[in-house]
Design a protein around this motif. Structure first.
Motif, PDB file in Angstrom:
ATOM      1  N   GLY A 184      21.329   4.257 -46.449  1.00  0.00           N
ATOM      2  CA  GLY A 184      21.942   5.555 -46.693  1.00  0.00           C
ATOM      3  C   GLY A 184      23.440   5.430 -46.923  1.00  0.00           C
ATOM      4  N   GLY A 185      24.097   4.583 -46.119  1.00  0.00           N
ATOM      5  CA  GLY A 185      25.531   4.377 -46.278  1.00  0.00           C
ATOM      6  C   GLY A 185      25.870   3.711 -47.600  1.00  0.00           C
ATOM      7  N   LEU A 186      25.042   2.748 -48.001  1.00  0.00           N
ATOM      8  CA  LEU A 186      25.281   2.051 -49.260  1.00  0.00           C
ATOM      9  C   LEU A 186      25.111   2.990 -50.453  1.00  0.00           C
ATOM     10  N   ILE A 187      24.052   3.800 -50.447  1.00  0.00           N
ATOM     11  CA  ILE A 187      23.809   4.722 -51.557  1.00  0.00           C
ATOM     12  C   ILE A 187      24.940   5.744 -51.652  1.00  0.00           C
ATOM     13  N   ALA A 188      25.396   6.258 -50.501  1.00  0.00           N
ATOM     14  CA  ALA A 188      26.498   7.217 -50.500  1.00  0.00           C
ATOM     15  C   ALA A 188      27.757   6.579 -51.091  1.00  0.00           C
ATOM     16  N   HIS A 189      27.991   5.303 -50.766  1.00  0.00           N
ATOM     17  CA  HIS A 189      29.152   4.595 -51.305  1.00  0.00           C
ATOM     18  C   HIS A 189      29.029   4.450 -52.814  1.00  0.00           C
ATOM     19  N   GLU A 190      27.844   4.093 -53.291  1.00  0.00           N
ATOM     20  CA  GLU A 190      27.634   3.914 -54.728  1.00  0.00           C
ATOM     21  C   GLU A 190      27.800   5.229 -55.481  1.00  0.00           C
ATOM     22  N   VAL A 234      28.652  12.493 -50.698  1.00  0.00           N
ATOM     23  CA  VAL A 234      27.480  12.672 -49.844  1.00  0.00           C
ATOM     24  C   VAL A 234      26.281  13.030 -50.724  1.00  0.00           C
ATOM     25  N   PRO A 235      25.236  12.223 -50.729  1.00  0.00           N
ATOM     26  CA  PRO A 235      24.088  12.503 -51.600  1.00  0.00           C
ATOM     27  C   PRO A 235      23.431  13.833 -51.260  1.00  0.00           C
ATOM     28  N   LYS A 236      22.948  14.499 -52.318  1.00  0.00           N
ATOM     29  CA  LYS A 236      22.217  15.748 -52.135  1.00  0.00           C
ATOM     30  C   LYS A 236      20.768  15.550 -52.549  1.00  0.00           C
ATOM     31  N   LEU A 261      15.118  12.440 -50.901  1.00  0.00           N
ATOM     32  CA  LEU A 261      14.059  13.393 -50.565  1.00  0.00           C
ATOM     33  C   LEU A 261      14.510  14.457 -49.578  1.00  0.00           C
ATOM     34  N   HIS A 262      15.293  14.035 -48.602  1.00  0.00           N
ATOM     35  CA  HIS A 262      15.613  14.958 -47.508  1.00  0.00           C
ATOM     36  C   HIS A 262      16.948  14.568 -46.904  1.00  0.00           C
ATOM     37  N   ALA A 295      23.771  13.547 -43.949  1.00  0.00           N
ATOM     38  CA  ALA A 295      23.251  12.194 -44.114  1.00  0.00           C
ATOM     39  C   ALA A 295      21.859  12.255 -44.732  1.00  0.00           C
ATOM     40  N   VAL A 296      21.510  11.203 -45.478  1.00  0.00           N
ATOM     41  CA  VAL A 296      20.180  11.139 -46.087  1.00  0.00           C
ATOM     42  C   VAL A 296      19.175  10.717 -45.025  1.00  0.00           C
ATOM     43  N   ARG A 297      18.114  11.513 -44.882  1.00  0.00           N
ATOM     44  CA  ARG A 297      17.053  11.175 -43.935  1.00  0.00           C
ATOM     45  C   ARG A 297      15.983  10.318 -44.589  1.00  0.00           C
TER      46      ARG A 297
END
Length: 292
Positions: free
Chosen positions: A243-249, A253-255, A270-271, A276-278
């Motif tokens: 989750g942290g890596l995807i947010a950095h990329e 904050v991912p939606k 998905l959620h 934070a991404v669950r």
């Protein structure tokens, strides 16, 4: 001859008990701060006076007394809102995608919250398409960021509202808070339909040959499970979870619904919860291979 002081023995006994209590309090004074009180609870657990779950809940109650709505709210940019003028199919898609039970509804400007829509009330629209959405709205409750969680929980229970819009000092929408957000400060995270027991795993194979991956999954585990190398080893220490890596990329904050492609894998959000991404849905990128 009768005793001239018939009540003295009981008085002496009472005085003696009071004296012993004072001595006990002098030897073992009560806690003078929240930190000392929490240490006392830890000692009580060590002495098997209370169980670990009880200690965690009691600590949550103590800490909650110092928290406000602004401390635990979902910030405004992450709020899932419904436009009062949106078509029924669009609203239904939002409800299905987000899986919330209540939605703030705005008119024109996202700051202009005019009410709360219950997801179950959409069934009335499906049965009567001419029924206007405005007629289904419940009154919105507004609270300041400084509202104490103890007071807010009391109000939630008293007026049976489970969601409130949080307003900042300038009267703007700062976020929203639900009764679940408040209760989680006491009992810990409340599981929902996307949650699993921790020891049941964090990567699941789905029927369509894709995978559901928890945002808390370590990058090392994702690399091992999918046979990829998501980041160079010297950078791996900067990110503990996928989750942290995807947010950095993504750079934000991912939606829900957003996608990212890394190491030949497509990650679909998905959620999300609390910023934070669950859960991600993970599948191979067609025609892609190699590592990042």
């Amino acid at each position: 001859m009768s005793d001239p002081h018939p009540s003295r023995p009981s008085q002496d006994k009472q005085d003696k008990r009071t004296f012993l209590q004072k001595v006990a309090e002098f030897i073992h004074p009560g806690p003078d701060s929240t930190a000392e009180l929490i240490e006392t609870l830890a000692d009580a657990e060590d002495n098997d006076i209370i169980g670990p779950e009880s200690r965690v809940m009691l600590e949550g109650v103590i800490r909650m007394a110092g928290l406000t709505a602004g401390d635990v709210m979902v910030a405004a940019p992450r709020m899932d809102l419904v436009n009062i003028d949106a078509p029924y199919d669009e609203i239904l898609n939002i409800v299905i995608t987000t899986a919330h039970s209540r939605f703030p509804v705005y008119d024109g400007d996202r700051e202009n919250i005019i009410g709360i829509l219950m997801a179950k009330d959409l069934l009335k629209l499906q049965r009567s398409p001419d029924f206007h959405l405005r007629a289904l709205l419940r009154p919105a409750v507004f609270v300041p960021e400084s509202k104490g969680l103890n007071d807010l929980l009391r109000e939630f229970r008293g007026n049976r509202n489970h969601l409130a819009i949080v307003i900042d000092e300038f009267g703007r929408v700062a976020g929203l808070i639900t009764i679940e957000d408040v209760l989680e400060q006491i009992v810990g995270e409340i599981e929902d339909e996307f949650d699993i027991v921790e020891d049941e795993g964090d990567i699941f194979g789905l029927a369509d040959r894709t995978y559901r991956v928890s945002g808390d999954t370590s990058i090392e585990r994702v690399n091992e499970a999918f046979g990829v190398k998501l980041v160079p080893s010297e950078e791996e220490r900067d990110f503990d979870t996928i989750g942290g890596l995807i947010a950095h990329e993504m750079g934000h904050v991912p939606k829900r619904g957003e996608e990212a492609a890394l190491a030949g894998l497509k990650f679909v959000v998905l959620h999300t919860k609390g910023g934070a991404v669950r859960w991600f849905k993970v599948s191979p990128v067609e025609g892609a291979g190699g590592s990042a």
